[in-house]
Enzyme design. Structure first.
Site, PDB file in Angstrom:
ATOM      1  N   ASP A 134       0.807  -1.209   0.000  1.00  0.00           N
ATOM      2  CA  ASP A 134       0.000   0.000   0.000  1.00  0.00           C
ATOM      3  C   ASP A 134       0.853   1.278   0.000  1.00  0.00           C
ATOM      4  O   ASP A 134       0.849   2.045   0.953  1.00  0.00           O
ATOM      5  CB  ASP A 134      -0.919   0.000   1.241  1.00  0.00           C
ATOM      6  CG  ASP A 134      -1.959   1.101   1.138  1.00  0.00           C
ATOM      7  OD1 ASP A 134      -2.200   1.586   0.031  1.00  0.00           O
ATOM      8  OD2 ASP A 134      -2.521   1.489   2.183  1.00  0.00           O
ATOM      9  N   CYS A 191     -25.038  -1.201 -12.487  1.00  0.00           N
ATOM     10  CA  CYS A 191     -25.091  -0.833 -11.066  1.00  0.00           C
ATOM     11  C   CYS A 191     -24.440   0.537 -10.825  1.00  0.00           C
ATOM     12  O   CYS A 191     -23.400   0.856 -11.405  1.00  0.00           O
ATOM     13  CB  CYS A 191     -24.369  -1.897 -10.260  1.00  0.00           C
ATOM     14  SG  CYS A 191     -24.281  -1.536  -8.509  1.00  0.00           S
TER      15      CYS A 191
END
Ligand code: SF4
Length: 353
Positions: A134, A191
């Site tokens: 990360d 969606c």
């Protein structure tokens, strides 16, 4: 699959990783173009350090390891349950994003990668490697997509079929030449749940996040005062936000994970008692003692108290007022003071209206 690739995947599974993919190490040209476009549109304005140079740098893995031939992309679920909550209606609670319930993932994942690479080196001899968890030094989600780990949802998270999006990503850059996996394919279809559900309208268009409006950014990375116009929308979130993942159908049927490192490390951490946390963050010593080894240290004591003040203003009742006044008298940080005053004014306003 080559013997070596199979060896790596089996050992990664044994180490606890849930998805493993191999990507080639060519520059991520499309991602670079997209990032530069986002910077120009002001969508990454909250992170002043994320410059055009940084964006270009992070899209070429050779900047991190000149001999790099392959990238091993690894995902591990943090979709844990918190069964430690005891509800008391008189005690206001906030929310902490799921990824922060357990141990600080940076250390956990790094250790797992190091152990995995040790096994690879025992078999292949000493090889070059770089371990990343990360970091903006590499475009980790683009790597994950190329490695077949998951596809980009409209909320900008990576989605892995059967795993959903509640997972950490990390990478091993290596000079080993490994057969790449095929790029992940998937779609959100029609969606738009995450776009519709975001309280701050931070997902300004499919796959476009205005990070300066994102509750995760506001409550974790942002230093200083949070714009008053965004405070109501922060709702109950003290640290991070999961809304765009909670509403995502890809997460509905996913089985909870049970990686011991990501099981809630502090009782009630998923929905903390706000008044108790106000007390726990009163001094630097108690803050550090309470949250050591968790990701909550990232926001620093003053950031967490600033967030607690906002959430108390949004959810606290008259009982919270005396605690807020006490905190205000004892507080020395001007940003926290300003947020405590805001919370007091908001509660008083609610009481008289
Ligand atoms: Fe895609 Fe819907 Fe999930 Fe958003 S909520 S990431 S649009 S599937």
């Amino acid at each position: 699959m080559s013997d070596l690739k199979e060896f790596i995947k089996l050992n990664a599974l044994a180490e606890g990783f849930d998805r493993i993919g191999i990507a080639g190490a060519e520059p991520f040209t499309e991602t670079s173009e997209r990032l530069l476009e986002h910077i120009e549109e002001g969508l990454i304005s909250g992170l002043a350090w994320f410059t055009t140079e940084r964006a270009s740098y992070s899209c070429d893995p050779a900047n991190l390891l000149p001999q790099v031939k392959s990238i091993i992309s690894l995902a591990i679920s943090y979709n844990s349950l918190d069964i430690s909550i005891e509800y008391r209606p008189d005690n206001p609670r906030g929310k902490v994003a799921r990824y922060a319930w357990g141990q600080d993932y940076h250390k956990v994942l790094r250790l797992k990668m190091e152990r995995l690479f040790e096994k690879i080196s025992e078999r292949e001899g000493v090889r070059e490697a770089r371990f990343l968890v990360d970091t903006a030094r590499i475009v980790d989600r683009a790597v994950g997509q190329r490695a077949g780990v998951g596809f980009f949802g409209k909320n900008t998270n990576l989605i892995s079929k059967g795993l959903g999006s509640y997972f950490f990503l990390c990478e091993i850059l290596t000079d080993l030449e490994l057969e790449p996996d095929t790029t992940a394919i998937g779609t959100c279809g029609n969606c738009t749940r995450c776009l519709d559900a975001c309280p701050t309208q931070a997902i300004v268009a499919p796959w476009k996040l205005d990070n300066a409006r994102c509750i995760s950014y506001l409550t974790i990375e942002k230093r200083g005062s949070i714009e008053p116009s965004l405070r109501d929308s922060i709702g109950e979130w003290i640290f991070g936000c999961d809304i765009c993942q909670q509403v995502c159908p890809y997460n509905f049927k996913v089985v909870p994970s049970n990686h011991p490192e990501f099981i809630p490390s502090i009782p009630g951490i998923s929905q903390p008692e706000l008044l108790e946390w106000l007390r726990l963050t009163a001094t630097e010593e108690s803050f550090r003692a309470q949250f050591k080894d968790t990701s909550l240290l990232r926001t620093k004591r003053t950031g967490l108290r600033r967030n607690l003040a906002i959430v108390l203003g949004n959810t606290g009742g008259s009982d919270a007022l005396s605690y807020l006044y006490t905190a205000l008298v004892e507080e020395t940080d001007p940003v926290v003071k300003e947020h405590l005053e805001w919370a007091i004014q908001k509660l008083l306003h609610v009481m008289v209206s």
